[in-house]
Motif scaffolding. Structure first.
Motif, PDB file in Angstrom:
ATOM      1  N   LEU A 175     108.819 104.502  -0.757  1.00 48.35           N
ATOM      2  CA  LEU A 175     107.504 105.128  -0.568  1.00 48.35           C
ATOM      3  C   LEU A 175     107.032 104.967   0.874  1.00 48.35           C
ATOM      4  O   LEU A 175     106.462 105.901   1.454  1.00 48.35           O
ATOM      5  N   LEU A 176     107.293 103.810   1.467  1.00 52.35           N
ATOM      6  CA  LEU A 176     106.944 103.605   2.879  1.00 52.35           C
ATOM      7  C   LEU A 176     107.761 104.528   3.782  1.00 52.35           C
ATOM      8  O   LEU A 176     107.210 105.176   4.680  1.00 52.35           O
ATOM      9  N   LEU A 177     109.058 104.607   3.524  1.00 51.17           N
ATOM     10  CA  LEU A 177     109.921 105.476   4.340  1.00 51.17           C
ATOM     11  C   LEU A 177     109.539 106.953   4.204  1.00 51.17           C
ATOM     12  O   LEU A 177     109.656 107.715   5.154  1.00 51.17           O
ATOM     13  N   ASP A 178     109.062 107.333   3.026  1.00 53.05           N
ATOM     14  CA  ASP A 178     108.667 108.722   2.771  1.00 53.05           C
ATOM     15  C   ASP A 178     107.219 109.015   3.173  1.00 53.05           C
ATOM     16  O   ASP A 178     106.711 110.103   2.922  1.00 53.05           O
ATOM     17  N   ASN A 179     106.545 108.033   3.789  1.00 51.10           N
ATOM     18  CA  ASN A 179     105.156 108.182   4.228  1.00 51.10           C
ATOM     19  C   ASN A 179     104.216 108.525   3.074  1.00 51.10           C
ATOM     20  O   ASN A 179     103.283 109.305   3.214  1.00 51.10           O
ATOM     21  N   LYS A 180     104.431 107.909   1.935  1.00 49.62           N
ATOM     22  CA  LYS A 180     103.591 108.134   0.753  1.00 49.62           C
ATOM     23  C   LYS A 180     102.475 107.100   0.642  1.00 49.62           C
ATOM     24  O   LYS A 180     101.579 107.249  -0.173  1.00 49.62           O
ATOM     25  N   ILE A 181     102.558 106.030   1.407  1.00 46.62           N
ATOM     26  CA  ILE A 181     101.490 105.029   1.484  1.00 46.62           C
ATOM     27  C   ILE A 181     100.930 105.155   2.892  1.00 46.62           C
ATOM     28  O   ILE A 181     101.580 104.805   3.870  1.00 46.62           O
ATOM     29  N   THR A 182      99.711 105.690   3.005  1.00 47.35           N
ATOM     30  CA  THR A 182      99.219 106.097   4.322  1.00 47.35           C
ATOM     31  C   THR A 182      98.027 105.291   4.832  1.00 47.35           C
ATOM     32  O   THR A 182      97.563 105.541   5.945  1.00 47.35           O
ATOM     33  N   GLN A 183      97.512 104.354   4.055  1.00 50.45           N
ATOM     34  CA  GLN A 183      96.420 103.503   4.528  1.00 50.45           C
ATOM     35  C   GLN A 183      97.043 102.480   5.475  1.00 50.45           C
ATOM     36  O   GLN A 183      97.856 101.652   5.077  1.00 50.45           O
ATOM     37  N   ALA A 184      96.683 102.538   6.750  1.00 50.19           N
ATOM     38  CA  ALA A 184      97.380 101.784   7.801  1.00 50.19           C
ATOM     39  C   ALA A 184      97.384 100.277   7.578  1.00 50.19           C
ATOM     40  O   ALA A 184      98.414  99.619   7.777  1.00 50.19           O
ATOM     41  N   MET A 185      96.262  99.702   7.186  1.00 53.41           N
ATOM     42  CA  MET A 185      96.229  98.250   6.972  1.00 53.41           C
ATOM     43  C   MET A 185      97.119  97.863   5.795  1.00 53.41           C
ATOM     44  O   MET A 185      97.737  96.807   5.786  1.00 53.41           O
ATOM     45  N   HIS A 186      97.210  98.738   4.816  1.00 52.44           N
ATOM     46  CA  HIS A 186      98.008  98.441   3.634  1.00 52.44           C
ATOM     47  C   HIS A 186      99.501  98.553   3.928  1.00 52.44           C
ATOM     48  O   HIS A 186     100.289  97.734   3.451  1.00 52.44           O
ATOM     49  N   THR A 187      99.882  99.534   4.732  1.00 53.25           N
ATOM     50  CA  THR A 187     101.309  99.616   5.094  1.00 53.25           C
ATOM     51  C   THR A 187     101.701  98.396   5.928  1.00 53.25           C
ATOM     52  O   THR A 187     102.789  97.850   5.761  1.00 53.25           O
ATOM     53  N   THR A 188     100.800  97.949   6.784  1.00 55.52           N
ATOM     54  CA  THR A 188     101.080  96.772   7.599  1.00 55.52           C
ATOM     55  C   THR A 188     101.210  95.530   6.717  1.00 55.52           C
ATOM     56  O   THR A 188     102.125  94.721   6.898  1.00 55.52           O
ATOM     57  N   ALA A 189     100.303  95.362   5.761  1.00 54.33           N
ATOM     58  CA  ALA A 189     100.384  94.215   4.853  1.00 54.33           C
ATOM     59  C   ALA A 189     101.672  94.269   4.040  1.00 54.33           C
ATOM     60  O   ALA A 189     102.312  93.231   3.808  1.00 54.33           O
ATOM     61  N   LEU A 190     102.063  95.460   3.605  1.00 55.41           N
ATOM     62  CA  LEU A 190     103.328  95.580   2.869  1.00 55.41           C
ATOM     63  C   LEU A 190     104.500  95.154   3.744  1.00 55.41           C
ATOM     64  O   LEU A 190     105.402  94.447   3.290  1.00 55.41           O
ATOM     65  N   PHE A 191     104.484  95.560   5.011  1.00 51.68           N
ATOM     66  CA  PHE A 191     105.531  95.132   5.935  1.00 51.68           C
ATOM     67  C   PHE A 191     105.586  93.612   6.012  1.00 51.68           C
ATOM     68  O   PHE A 191     106.641  93.002   5.842  1.00 51.68           O
ATOM     69  N   TYR A 192     104.444  92.971   6.276  1.00 53.62           N
ATOM     70  CA  TYR A 192     104.400  91.512   6.357  1.00 53.62           C
ATOM     71  C   TYR A 192     104.856  90.867   5.049  1.00 53.62           C
ATOM     72  O   TYR A 192     105.600  89.882   5.058  1.00 53.62           O
ATOM     73  N   GLY A 193     104.416  91.407   3.933  1.00 50.59           N
ATOM     74  CA  GLY A 193     104.777  90.852   2.641  1.00 50.59           C
ATOM     75  C   GLY A 193     106.267  90.960   2.358  1.00 50.59           C
ATOM     76  O   GLY A 193     106.893  90.005   1.890  1.00 50.59           O
ATOM     77  N   LEU A 194     106.849  92.126   2.654  1.00 44.35           N
ATOM     78  CA  LEU A 194     108.286  92.315   2.423  1.00 44.35           C
ATOM     79  C   LEU A 194     109.118  91.419   3.335  1.00 44.35           C
ATOM     80  O   LEU A 194     110.147  90.888   2.924  1.00 44.35           O
ATOM     81  N   VAL A 195     108.655  91.222   4.566  1.00 47.78           N
ATOM     82  CA  VAL A 195     109.342  90.291   5.468  1.00 47.78           C
ATOM     83  C   VAL A 195     109.270  88.874   4.916  1.00 47.78           C
ATOM     84  O   VAL A 195     110.246  88.156   4.861  1.00 47.78           O
ATOM     85  N   LYS A 196     108.059  88.473   4.482  1.00 50.47           N
ATOM     86  CA  LYS A 196     107.852  87.127   3.933  1.00 50.47           C
ATOM     87  C   LYS A 196     108.739  86.896   2.706  1.00 50.47           C
ATOM     88  O   LYS A 196     109.259  85.799   2.509  1.00 50.47           O
ATOM     89  N   LEU A 197     108.913  87.940   1.886  1.00 52.92           N
ATOM     90  CA  LEU A 197     109.764  87.834   0.693  1.00 52.92           C
ATOM     91  C   LEU A 197     111.260  87.846   1.042  1.00 52.92           C
ATOM     92  O   LEU A 197     112.081  87.582   0.175  1.00 52.92           O
ATOM     93  N   GLY A 198     111.580  88.209   2.284  1.00 53.29           N
ATOM     94  CA  GLY A 198     112.976  88.253   2.711  1.00 53.29           C
ATOM     95  C   GLY A 198     113.729  89.479   2.225  1.00 53.29           C
ATOM     96  O   GLY A 198     114.955  89.454   2.118  1.00 53.29           O
ATOM     97  N   VAL A 199     113.002  90.562   1.972  1.00 49.76           N
ATOM     98  CA  VAL A 199     113.662  91.775   1.451  1.00 49.76           C
ATOM     99  C   VAL A 199     113.678  92.915   2.466  1.00 49.76           C
ATOM    100  O   VAL A 199     114.033  94.032   2.135  1.00 49.76           O
ATOM    101  N   LEU A 200     113.318  92.629   3.695  1.00 46.88           N
ATOM    102  CA  LEU A 200     113.404  93.641   4.759  1.00 46.88           C
ATOM    103  C   LEU A 200     114.441  93.208   5.784  1.00 46.88           C
ATOM    104  O   LEU A 200     114.644  92.075   6.062  1.00 46.88           O
TER     105      LEU A 200
END
Length: 183
Positions: A158-183
């Motif tokens: 969904l991130l790659l397809d630009n389906k989540i467009t709220q900027a702060m939320h995409t940034t938090a998802l990035f940080y969260g996925l990094v923290k989880l070790g899945v990026l």
């Protein structure tokens, strides 16, 4: 190290004040002495959002209409931090209200300024894990949203397809996925 210095606020005049947005006009002195007569600042409350992972490793997301953008937006759960409330307490409250879930762990992963050139508020991003549904959602009077569950792989797509467009939320998802070790 930067040589750029903070400006001095000489005066502030409020043009509009309300619960959700306030507009003020500042007169500022730049570090070299020049005067800026009309620097407009939007005051908004701080807000929080969480990358919310359930105990079965699903990511909770919400769909809701956003009038200013004219869009139905896919977002992480969250909301405004009430006056005097700590960000972690606010996100726990918001998660329970919007999704009906409580989480084993809630960890702050970022603090961001959505637009520091014109607004003074901050976004507090959290990673919440081990979520269990404990009750039905209890939305605010003017809230309409749907809670959805996604796999981590679906969120990445969904991130790659630009389906989540709220900027702060995409940034938090990035940080969260990094923290989880899945990026």
């Amino acid at each position: 190290m930067s040589n750029i210095k903070k400006w001095k606020t000489l005066s502030s005049t409020y043009i509009h004040k309300s619960k959700w947005a306030t507009l003020r006009k500042d007169v500022c002195e730049m570090s070299d002495g020049r005067i800026v007569d009309d620097y407009y600042v939007l005051e908004y409350p701080d807000f929080a959002g969480a990358v919310a992972i359930t105990e079965d490793n699903k990511v909770l997301m919400v769909q809701q209409y956003r009038q200013a953008g004219g869009i139905v937006s896919l977002e992480i759960p969250g909301g405004v931090i009430d006056a005097g409330e700590q960000p972690e307490d606010a996100i726990k409250r918001e998660l329970l209200e919007e999704t009906g879930y409580e989480f084993e762990t809630v960890e702050q992963i970022c603090v961001l300024f959505p637009n520091p050139s014109t607004a003074n508020n901050r976004f507090h991003g959290f990673l919440a894990t081990g979520g269990k549904k404990v009750k039905e959602a209890q939305l605010d009077a003017l809230e309409e949203l749907e809670v959805e569950e996604y796999t981590i792989e679906e969120i990445k797509q969904l991130l790659l397809d630009n389906k989540i467009t709220q900027a702060m939320h995409t940034t938090a998802l990035f940080y969260g996925l990094v923290k989880l070790g899945v990026l």
